[in-house]
Design a protein around this motif. Structure first.
Motif, PDB file in Angstrom:
ATOM      1  N   VAL A  49       0.865  -1.176   0.000  1.00 30.31           N
ATOM      2  CA  VAL A  49       0.000   0.000   0.000  1.00 30.31           C
ATOM      3  C   VAL A  49       0.901   1.226   0.000  1.00 30.31           C
ATOM      4  CG1 VAL A  49      -1.713   1.354   1.260  1.00 30.31           C
ATOM      5  CG2 VAL A  49      -1.898  -1.139   1.193  1.00 30.31           C
ATOM      6  N   LEU A  50       0.700   2.086  -0.998  1.00 30.49           N
ATOM      7  CA  LEU A  50       1.482   3.311  -1.102  1.00 30.49           C
ATOM      8  C   LEU A  50       0.550   4.500  -1.271  1.00 30.49           C
ATOM      9  CD1 LEU A  50       4.037   5.058  -1.556  1.00 30.49           C
ATOM     10  CD2 LEU A  50       3.890   4.444  -3.994  1.00 30.49           C
ATOM     11  N   ILE A  51       0.657   5.466  -0.374  1.00 29.64           N
ATOM     12  CA  ILE A  51       0.018   6.761  -0.563  1.00 29.64           C
ATOM     13  C   ILE A  51       1.142   7.703  -0.956  1.00 29.64           C
ATOM     14  CG2 ILE A  51      -1.330   8.603   0.503  1.00 29.64           C
ATOM     15  CD1 ILE A  51      -2.511   6.532   2.371  1.00 29.64           C
ATOM     16  N   ALA A  52       1.218   7.990  -2.243  1.00 30.51           N
ATOM     17  CA  ALA A  52       2.340   8.752  -2.794  1.00 30.51           C
ATOM     18  C   ALA A  52       2.314  10.195  -2.305  1.00 30.51           C
ATOM     19  CB  ALA A  52       2.309   8.699  -4.318  1.00 30.51           C
ATOM     20  N   GLU A  53       3.382  10.916  -2.600  1.00 35.63           N
ATOM     21  CA  GLU A  53       3.511  12.293  -2.134  1.00 35.63           C
ATOM     22  C   GLU A  53       2.396  13.171  -2.674  1.00 35.63           C
ATOM     23  OE1 GLU A  53       7.027  15.724  -1.861  1.00 35.63           O
ATOM     24  OE2 GLU A  53       7.453  13.713  -2.643  1.00 35.63           O
ATOM     25  N   THR A  54       1.899  12.845  -3.857  1.00 39.38           N
ATOM     26  CA  THR A  54       0.790  13.608  -4.440  1.00 39.38           C
ATOM     27  C   THR A  54      -0.569  13.094  -3.994  1.00 39.38           C
ATOM     28  OG1 THR A  54       0.794  12.158  -6.392  1.00 39.38           O
ATOM     29  CG2 THR A  54       2.131  14.167  -6.499  1.00 39.38           C
ATOM     30  N   GLY A  55      -0.596  12.005  -3.213  1.00 42.79           N
ATOM     31  CA  GLY A  55      -1.847  11.374  -2.827  1.00 42.79           C
ATOM     32  C   GLY A  55      -2.438  11.958  -1.547  1.00 42.79           C
ATOM     33  N   THR A  56      -3.779  11.953  -1.480  1.00 43.95           N
ATOM     34  CA  THR A  56      -4.496  12.441  -0.296  1.00 43.95           C
ATOM     35  C   THR A  56      -5.679  11.527  -0.009  1.00 43.95           C
ATOM     36  OG1 THR A  56      -3.915  14.754  -0.733  1.00 43.95           O
ATOM     37  CG2 THR A  56      -5.797  14.347   0.712  1.00 43.95           C
ATOM     38  N   VAL A  57      -5.816  11.137   1.239  1.00 45.68           N
ATOM     39  CA  VAL A  57      -6.994  10.399   1.692  1.00 45.68           C
ATOM     40  C   VAL A  57      -7.685  11.271   2.726  1.00 45.68           C
ATOM     41  CG1 VAL A  57      -7.872   8.329   2.826  1.00 45.68           C
ATOM     42  CG2 VAL A  57      -5.914   8.160   1.274  1.00 45.68           C
ATOM     43  N   SER A  58      -8.875  11.772   2.365  1.00 49.62           N
ATOM     44  CA  SER A  58      -9.598  12.685   3.258  1.00 49.62           C
ATOM     45  C   SER A  58     -10.503  11.901   4.193  1.00 49.62           C
ATOM     46  CB  SER A  58     -10.412  13.689   2.428  1.00 49.62           C
ATOM     47  OG  SER A  58      -9.571  14.446   1.586  1.00 49.62           O
ATOM     48  N   GLY A  59      -9.932  10.961   4.864  1.00 46.46           N
ATOM     49  CA  GLY A  59     -10.668  10.108   5.783  1.00 46.46           C
ATOM     50  C   GLY A  59      -9.688   9.224   6.521  1.00 46.46           C
ATOM     51  N   ASP A  60     -10.151   8.057   6.971  1.00 44.93           N
ATOM     52  CA  ASP A  60      -9.296   7.125   7.688  1.00 44.93           C
ATOM     53  C   ASP A  60      -8.690   6.102   6.728  1.00 44.93           C
ATOM     54  OD1 ASP A  60     -10.040   8.415  10.032  1.00 44.93           O
ATOM     55  OD2 ASP A  60     -11.700   7.021  10.414  1.00 44.93           O
ATOM     56  N   VAL A  61      -7.570   5.535   7.130  1.00 46.16           N
ATOM     57  CA  VAL A  61      -6.913   4.481   6.358  1.00 46.16           C
ATOM     58  C   VAL A  61      -6.779   3.248   7.236  1.00 46.16           C
ATOM     59  CG1 VAL A  61      -4.779   3.728   5.248  1.00 46.16           C
ATOM     60  CG2 VAL A  61      -5.640   6.037   4.847  1.00 46.16           C
ATOM     61  N   SER A  62      -7.269   2.115   6.717  1.00 46.96           N
ATOM     62  CA  SER A  62      -7.107   0.825   7.392  1.00 46.96           C
ATOM     63  C   SER A  62      -6.430  -0.108   6.412  1.00 46.96           C
ATOM     64  CB  SER A  62      -8.472   0.262   7.815  1.00 46.96           C
ATOM     65  OG  SER A  62      -8.319  -0.999   8.440  1.00 46.96           O
ATOM     66  N   ALA A  63      -5.198  -0.532   6.712  1.00 47.07           N
ATOM     67  CA  ALA A  63      -4.412  -1.292   5.745  1.00 47.07           C
ATOM     68  C   ALA A  63      -3.765  -2.504   6.393  1.00 47.07           C
ATOM     69  CB  ALA A  63      -3.337  -0.406   5.117  1.00 47.07           C
ATOM     70  N   LEU A  64      -3.977  -3.643   5.784  1.00 50.18           N
ATOM     71  CA  LEU A  64      -3.278  -4.863   6.165  1.00 50.18           C
ATOM     72  C   LEU A  64      -2.470  -5.286   4.950  1.00 50.18           C
ATOM     73  CD1 LEU A  64      -2.777  -7.101   8.229  1.00 50.18           C
ATOM     74  CD2 LEU A  64      -4.731  -8.321   7.291  1.00 50.18           C
ATOM     75  N   ALA A  65      -1.147  -5.157   5.031  1.00 45.67           N
ATOM     76  CA  ALA A  65      -0.323  -5.353   3.838  1.00 45.67           C
ATOM     77  C   ALA A  65       1.090  -5.745   4.244  1.00 45.67           C
ATOM     78  CB  ALA A  65      -0.283  -4.082   2.999  1.00 45.67           C
TER      79      ALA A  65
END
Length: 366
Positions: free
Chosen positions: A68-84
């Motif tokens: 799972v990658l949230i890149a420098e240009t990426g935005t998540v306007s909420g919560d992140v739940s990641a199993l990876a």
């Protein structure tokens, strides 16, 4: 025959090639990509080999993935739940982050607006966290660029805090943090993943038998007739192909070729594993003097799925089945398209008949 092959290629493209994620869409294979400049105005749930966010997700992100990658240009306007296996945040998450996996990295450019809760083998914090941090990890490294506005509670065998790190609250060790991590995803039972893998492999096997019936029979018969040779070829491919891909990547201009090659090789490994299971099924049915490709596929996949649940031994069985199918597939393709001819039982479709219509397959297979 071309129509059948086209359908098969379309299936592989759907489940393996990178795809732009859509709102309220769940991906279950391949790579999910939210492209730079793209906006998803809803939650995103993804089960994939890799999940990459370069654009914006205006909602929560839930991922069960290899990476799972949230890149420098990426935005998540909420919560992140990641199993990876690997979770890396270089961009912005405005809510909370729950992470579980092999490695977790909050890069220097990464920002988490809420709290961070994670469990990993290795964890590195180099960015900014607006809330509290709870991490259970074998190794936890807090670099000099890290900023944590809240408390830091950790359970780690090795804890490294650089002198320049900024932590607004208290720092303490708590050995009871065994249950931290992404609760929505981590509650999925192990048997669900096993069952899912079985049905995905069964679907691929059905397509292979339906579209390439005689070729599939030839691969299984070759693997059954020459198991050591087939497994040896499979082992060589498993060693040499990754080396070749790395050499391509070193040349810089060969990076796209290397990435495409890695994707194609992953597909080949998947097909090889299914053919290996088919071979096991053919062999088991032969012990009862039965011949039925469809039943062999089902029996083989069930048998391999059951054996893989046995600790240590199961992993060895799965590896050998992969080598067997991969090698036999490579030999069959080489014979089929290399201009060589072989004995009828190992021949591909065009090696035995002018055209593969599939109409006479059921008359030769019980």
């Amino acid at each position: 025959m071309r129509a059948k092959a086209t359908l098969f290629v379309v299936f592989l493209l759907i489940v393996t090639l990178p795809a732009t994620a859509a709102a309220e869409q769940t991906r279950t294979a391949g790579t999910v990509v939210v492209a730079e400049g793209e906006t998803i105005d809803d939650d995103l749930s993804a089960t994939a080999g890799s999940v990459v966010v370069r654009g914006t997700v205006n909602g929560d992100l839930e991922a069960l993935s290899g990476n799972v990658l949230i890149a420098e240009t990426g935005t998540v306007s909420g919560d992140v739940s990641a199993l990876a296996g690997n979770v890396r945040i270089e961009g912005t998450v405005t809510g909370n982050v729950e992470s579980g996996g092999g490695n977790f990295v909050l890069a220097q450019t990464g920002t988490i607006g809420g709290s961070l809760e994670g469990a990993a083998g290795y964890s590195q914090l180099a960015g900014t966290v607006g809330g509290d941090v709870q991490i259970a990890s074998e190794t936890l490294a807090v670099t000099e660029t890290a900023t944590i506005d809240g408390n830091l509670v950790y359970d780690a065998e090795t804890f490294e805090r650089a002198p320049g790190a900024t932590i607004g609250g208290t720092v303490r060790q708590d050995e009871s943090l065994a249950d931290v991590g992404p609760t929505p995803v981590s509650q999925i039972p192990d048997w669900v993943g096993t069952l899912y893998g079985f049905f995905v492999n069964l679907l691929l096997g059905v397509l292979l038998l339906a579209i390439f019936p005689r070729f599939s029979d030839g691969v299984a018969e070759r693997a059954r007739g020459e198991p050591l040779f087939s497994a040896g070829v499979g082992l060589l491919l498993l060693i040499l192909v990754p080396i070749a891909l790395v050499l391509f990547a070193i040349t810089i201009i060969g990076i796209p070729i290397s990435l495409l090659g890695a994707l194609l090789f992953g597909i080949v490994l998947w097909i090889g594993a299914v053919y290996g299971s088919l071979t096991v099924g053919v062999w088991l049915l032969s012990l009862a003097d039965r011949e039925n490709r469809w039943l062999a596929l089902l029996v083989g996949l069930l048998g391999v799925a059951i054996f893989t649940q046995i600790p240590i031994f199961g992993g060895l069985v799965q590896f050998l089945v992969l080598l067997l199918g991969l090698g036999a597939l490579a030999i069959a393709v080489r014979v089929r398209y290399g201009g060589r001819r072989t004995t009828p039982e190992y021949a591909g479709p065009e090696d035995t008949e002018p055209a593969d219509t599939g109409a006479d397959d059921e008359s030769t297979v019980a």
